[in-house]
Design a protein around this motif. Structure first.
Motif, PDB file in Angstrom:
ATOM      1  N   THR A 133       0.867  -1.178   0.000  1.00 58.02           N
ATOM      2  CA  THR A 133       0.000   0.000   0.000  1.00 58.02           C
ATOM      3  C   THR A 133       0.906   1.230   0.000  1.00 58.02           C
ATOM      4  O   THR A 133       2.068   1.149  -0.395  1.00 58.02           O
ATOM      5  CB  THR A 133      -0.913  -0.005   1.234  1.00 58.02           C
ATOM      6  N   SER A 134       0.410   2.344   0.491  1.00 59.63           N
ATOM      7  CA  SER A 134       1.226   3.553   0.523  1.00 59.63           C
ATOM      8  C   SER A 134       2.463   3.390   1.394  1.00 59.63           C
ATOM      9  O   SER A 134       3.407   4.181   1.284  1.00 59.63           O
ATOM     10  CB  SER A 134       0.393   4.736   1.032  1.00 59.63           C
ATOM     11  N   ALA A 135       2.485   2.366   2.254  1.00 57.96           N
ATOM     12  CA  ALA A 135       3.654   2.124   3.099  1.00 57.96           C
ATOM     13  C   ALA A 135       4.902   1.851   2.279  1.00 57.96           C
ATOM     14  O   ALA A 135       6.021   2.014   2.768  1.00 57.96           O
ATOM     15  CB  ALA A 135       3.380   0.942   4.034  1.00 57.96           C
ATOM     16  N   GLY A 136       4.744   1.432   1.014  1.00 58.03           N
ATOM     17  CA  GLY A 136       5.894   1.156   0.164  1.00 58.03           C
ATOM     18  C   GLY A 136       6.148   2.213  -0.888  1.00 58.03           C
ATOM     19  O   GLY A 136       7.025   2.042  -1.732  1.00 58.03           O
ATOM     20  N   GLU A 137       5.391   3.309  -0.830  1.00 57.56           N
ATOM     21  CA  GLU A 137       5.489   4.303  -1.894  1.00 57.56           C
ATOM     22  C   GLU A 137       6.743   5.151  -1.825  1.00 57.56           C
ATOM     23  O   GLU A 137       7.338   5.480  -2.850  1.00 57.56           O
ATOM     24  CB  GLU A 137       4.280   5.257  -1.832  1.00 57.56           C
ATOM     25  N   VAL A 138       7.114   5.544  -0.612  1.00 57.90           N
ATOM     26  CA  VAL A 138       8.107   6.611  -0.510  1.00 57.90           C
ATOM     27  C   VAL A 138       9.332   6.171   0.269  1.00 57.90           C
ATOM     28  O   VAL A 138       9.269   5.307   1.137  1.00 57.90           O
ATOM     29  CB  VAL A 138       7.512   7.857   0.180  1.00 57.90           C
ATOM     30  N   GLY A 139      10.453   6.777  -0.115  1.00 56.90           N
ATOM     31  CA  GLY A 139      11.660   6.670   0.685  1.00 56.90           C
ATOM     32  C   GLY A 139      12.405   5.357   0.581  1.00 56.90           C
ATOM     33  O   GLY A 139      13.620   5.332   0.528  1.00 56.90           O
TER      34      GLY A 139
END
Length: 910
Positions: free
Chosen positions: A360-366
């Motif tokens: 989910t968004s937990a893997g989107e950034v950084g």
């Protein structure tokens, strides 16, 4: 070499040092950032496309600090605070910082040697690094030296709460310490700032407030730098730090022109998960595919897609990453073969085929992931840009970016439907007019248009930071329950979103069954103290929206029907009375009993957690060591004396009859049957919880070896917690006070403070423990010599704090200093007295009612007068130095006290 730097060779020396630390030459934007830092120019937001080294700004700061400490350029903050609101990214950033520290240990490299000398480091090991999140326990050494360079990495909650004098997961006596060291002489770098616009506004408000109060006058103001590939706004005042034209060569050009081909596919809403899995499998079947990332907007969609993928390729090639995972399993995932196959640096390859990560968004950034191809459902443009950045990140391949969408995504009546529809329009233009070219070079200008900003996730409502709010939060000596007017800080950290649902926490602990057993009849205060002694870490917490937790635990309750032991929980609800109580899962009133921030402690017998760390009501209890993961040492073999903490059951004779630290059970089984004091050498009891009412005899079915107490133990001393009065040998009081005064002066001088403030800190150090000469304190540490000239500051191993009855030695020190004529005419008398009073975090603005010596020779009216004087003094100094400036001055003295205490007591670490 760095020590020979001058203005003319600044650029070449920066190149050499940067290359020595990072193994590669700096990009042009990094060189420009160094120039601006050393000249004191505004940096502006760092709007750098993904894959072009945003985290290397840490190296840039370190080199700028070295340049300043050589006597060149403007002042540069001693501490760098790196903030990003993704737990996995925090740990990854910490790994990068630790790699940097290892590079600084290369004493054979003359550039590295000169760099360490400029920074005042004997070697890279002296660079202070701490992580405020994750499986890595916080290294508190950075709190004991305000001069030495330090890098602190943490989430918005952990850093932001400390900046606002609220310090999640910490006692109130440490709150001003954290606030001072993060809010003064520090540079906050906010990575992926577009995710948390409220926090970005908050830290900038703190910096502005400092300039309006006395914090700026100390010469160590807070500096703020925002990093993001998708900035929401334009800083028209500051020239761009990143210039695309300056990066069209070499490795930067390769990454900017990374081949990413976008295609769009409409699906039926009911078929979304099936189509996403099928598309991922078709891409993964091709030869040479190392890994596929599938992005879903909702955790339930991600779990469905992962299940379908596992049905096709098996469990070993599929992993799930969501924000609704427990920290422990998330940490394991980052170390898994699947994750390593998708790493941008030195990736591995699974032997049986492509790896699949569903996120989910937990893997989107950084996170530095580099997938061969991507499959994603439609999301707002800022999320899509971040997701695209995980495909062909290094520019060495050719990635397909498959975007699946349905009419449900673009329905304007649904949340974010309008933003997704606008995003679809923009992506359609890329496909139809741009040939599907979604390379960073082509995407970057598209993200800066007015149309693009309308397609991004709306920012939450941002609350203003006002002086009265900060004044209320900074009164840290007052318990939260005694200040109903003190608001929760979460809205200032994250903003207010319409319809946003608060979270609750779930924790599984082995001792819950003991603490909730009706036979033990534990009082509310005993339960509260047990929860305090647990010292919860993020790895054992599962954070969920209240509605999700309610629905899942309702189903779990039905499964546990009739099992009272498995259904009894501990409920910790802040600002309620009592704050901790026993409850039955089936009896919870979710509106009344679970305010935002509540924590539910479940017994291991309840189960309810899947092996991947997601809440699963159907999941039977796992092995104890997989449910209770509180042990920070993990399951590795260690001697008992090497453990950080331990939980045991003891019988009436003090013999250990059970170990309640499941991950330590194997290495500690040999201590069962031995007396507690003999078997746990090196550990100190934190709390003893009686498990039977006092005086009650042995019941039927029990014997003398039945558990009579739960004991929490931890490695002593945590000098930062309370500057323990225990040492290996007695330490004379006059010796200790003199050394602390000298250390405080040394710190203040090296920090460049005016001589009057240096003198004030030195005098406060000389006076800070004078109250320990009182007989009540000397008796408590085992000194039977009545001569005050032979008073101890530290005992030789004996401490009976229960005999103090709440007496605080720093208050006695304050009362004595108030009456001393030598301080009466000092220009900094106010500050000296305040520092004496607050060197353990109390006295902000006054002391607890039991802090005064019982039966002493001072009247109650004198105590009341002193309290009133301290409160007025606190407010005067807050106005003069600002809230963070005053807390920072307190931190300088506390650091001097702790560092001297560690040396004198023979203990090496806080």
């Amino acid at each position: 070499m760095l020590v020979q730097m001058n203005i003319q060779n600044l650029s070449s020396n920066f190149f050499d040092a940067f290359r020595a630390l990072n193994g590669a030459s700096p990009f042009p934007w990094q060189e420009e950032a160094f120039r601006r830092l050393t000249n004191g120019e505004p940096l502006g937001p760092v709007d750098v496309p993904t894959g072009l080294g945003k985290t290397a700004i840490i190296t840039v700061w370190l080199l700028a600090l070295a340049w300043h400490r050589l006597g060149r350029g403007v002042a540069v903050a001693s501490r760098l605070v790196y903030v990003v609101n993704r737990r996995a990214v925090v740990d990854q950033a910490t790994d990068e910082v630790e790699r940097l520290r290892e590079k600084l240990c290369d004493s054979d490299n003359p550039v590295i040697r000169d760099l360490c000398a400029a920074l005042g480091l004997a070697s890279g090991k002296d660079l202070l690094v701490s992580t405020l999140r994750g499986q890595k326990a916080e290294n508190r050494d950075w709190l004991t030296d305000p001069v030495r360079p330090a890098i602190v990495v943490g989430t918005v909650d952990m850093i932001g709460s400390r900046l606002l004098f609220s310090a999640y997961r910490s006692n109130r006596w440490l709150r001003p310490l954290y606030a001072g060291l993060i809010g003064q002489d520090a540079m906050v770098i906010h990575d992926e700032a577009h995710l948390e616009p409220a926090f970005d506004a908050l830290v900038r408000s703190v910096a502005a407030m400092q300039q309006e109060t006395g914090g700026g006058a100390l010469g160590k103001p807070l500096r703020v730098l925002s990093l993001s590939a998708t900035q929401r706004g334009e800083d028209t005042q500051t020239p761009p730090l990143f210039d695309v034209n300056a990066h069209l060569a070499g490795e930067a050009k390769q990454r900017l022109e990374a081949k990413r081909t976008l295609n769009l596919r409409e699906v039926k809403p009911a078929d979304l998960a099936e189509e996403m899995a099928a598309h991922a499998l078709s891409l993964g079947d091709a030869a040479g595919v190392r890994g596929i990332i599938v992005f879903a907007n909702r955790p339930d969609t991600a779990m469905t897609v992962a299940a379908k993928l596992r049905d096709s390729v098996g469990d070993a090639r599929v992993a799930v990453l969501t924000g609704r995972m427990r920290g422990f399993e998330r940490d394991l995932l980052v170390k898994s073969p699947i994750f390593r196959a998708l790493c941008a640096k030195d990736p591995d390859t699974l032997p049986d085929g492509a790896a699949y990560l569903v996120a989910t968004s937990a893997g989107e950034v950084g996170i530095d992931l580099d997938a061969t191809h991507l499959v994603t459902e439609l999301a707002p443009l800022d999320a899509m840009a971040q997701r695209f950045g995980r495909g062909n990140r290094r520019g060495t391949g050719a990635a397909t970016l498959a975007v699946l969408w349905s009419t449900a995504h673009t329905d304007p009546k649904t949340p974010l439907g309008e933003q997704r529809a606008r995003t679809l329009d923009l992506l359609t233009v890329i496909v139809e007019d741009g040939g599907g070219d979604a390379s960073p070079l082509r995407m970057a200008p598209r993200l800066k248009t007015a149309e693009a900003r309308l397609a991004m996730t709306p920012a939450p409502a941002i609350l203003p930071l006002t002086p009265p709010l900060v004044e209320s939060w900074s009164q840290t000596s007052l318990p939260d329950r005694d200040r109903p007017d003190r608001p929760e800080i979460a809205p200032w950290l994250h903003g207010l979103e319409e319809g946003e649902e608060p979270d609750v926490m779930l924790v599984w602990r082995a001792e819950v069954a003991c603490l909730t057993d009706p036979a033990n009849r534990l009082a509310a205060r005993s339960l509260e103290r047990a929860v305090e002694a647990m010292r919860l870490s993020p790895r054992e917490r599962l954070r969920l929206p209240i509605s999700v937790a309610r629905d899942a635990l309702t189903r779990l309750t039905r499964r546990l029907k009739g099992d009272e032991k498995a259904s009894r929980i501990l409920l910790s609800a802040p600002r309620q009375s009592p704050e901790v109580r026993v409850a039955a899962l089936g009896d919870l009133d979710w509106k009344r009993d679970l305010p935002p921030g509540a924590t539910l402690f479940l017994p291991l017998q309840a189960g309810g957690l899947g092996r991947d760390g997601h809440l699963d009501p159907a999941a039977a209890p796992l092995e104890p060591g997989h449910l209770d993961v509180a042990d920070p040492d993990g399951p590795e073999e260690r001697a008992v004396a090497d453990l950080s903490e331990l939980r045991v059951l003891v019988d009436a004779a003090g013999v250990i009859v059970g170990v309640l630290s499941p991950q330590s059970a194997e290495k500690t089984k040999a201590i069962k049957g031995k007396p507690l004091k003999d078997a746990t050498t090196g550990l100190r009891p934190l709390l003893r919880v009686p498990l039977k009412p006092r005086g009650e005899g042995v019941s039927d079915g029990e014997d003398e070896s039945s558990p009579r107490a739960l004991v929490y133990l931890a490695r002593p001393p945590d000098a930062v917690q309370e500057s323990s009065s225990i040492s290996q040998v007695p330490v004379p009081l006059d010796t200790h006070c003199k050394a602390v005064g000298e250390r405080a002066r040394a710190f203040a001088t090296r920090l460049g403070l005016p001589e009057t403030l240096c003198d004030a800190l030195a005098l406060a150090g000389e006076w800070h423990d004078e109250g320990k000469a009182r007989p009540v304190w000397q008796r408590a540490v085992g000194n039977t010599d009545p001569d005050p000239a032979r008073a101890w500051a530290k005992s030789g191993g004996t401490e009976r704090t229960e005999t103090l009855g709440g007496f605080r030695h720093e208050l006695a020190s304050l009362l004595k200093a108030e009456d001393d004529g030598t301080l009466a005419d000092h220009p900094e008398r106010d500050l000296i007295l305040h520092l004496i009073a607050t060197h353990h975090g109390r006295g902000r603005p006054w002391f607890d009612s039991d802090a005064y010596e019982k039966g002493g020779n001072m009247s109650l009216s004198r105590h009341e007068e002193s309290d009133a004087a301290q409160a007025l003094r606190f407010h005067r100094l807050q106005r003069r130095f600002g809230p963070w400036g005053l807390a920072w001055l307190e931190a300088v003295l506390r650091a001097a006290d702790w560092s001297v205490s560690r040396e004198q007591s023979g203990n090496c670490a806080p």
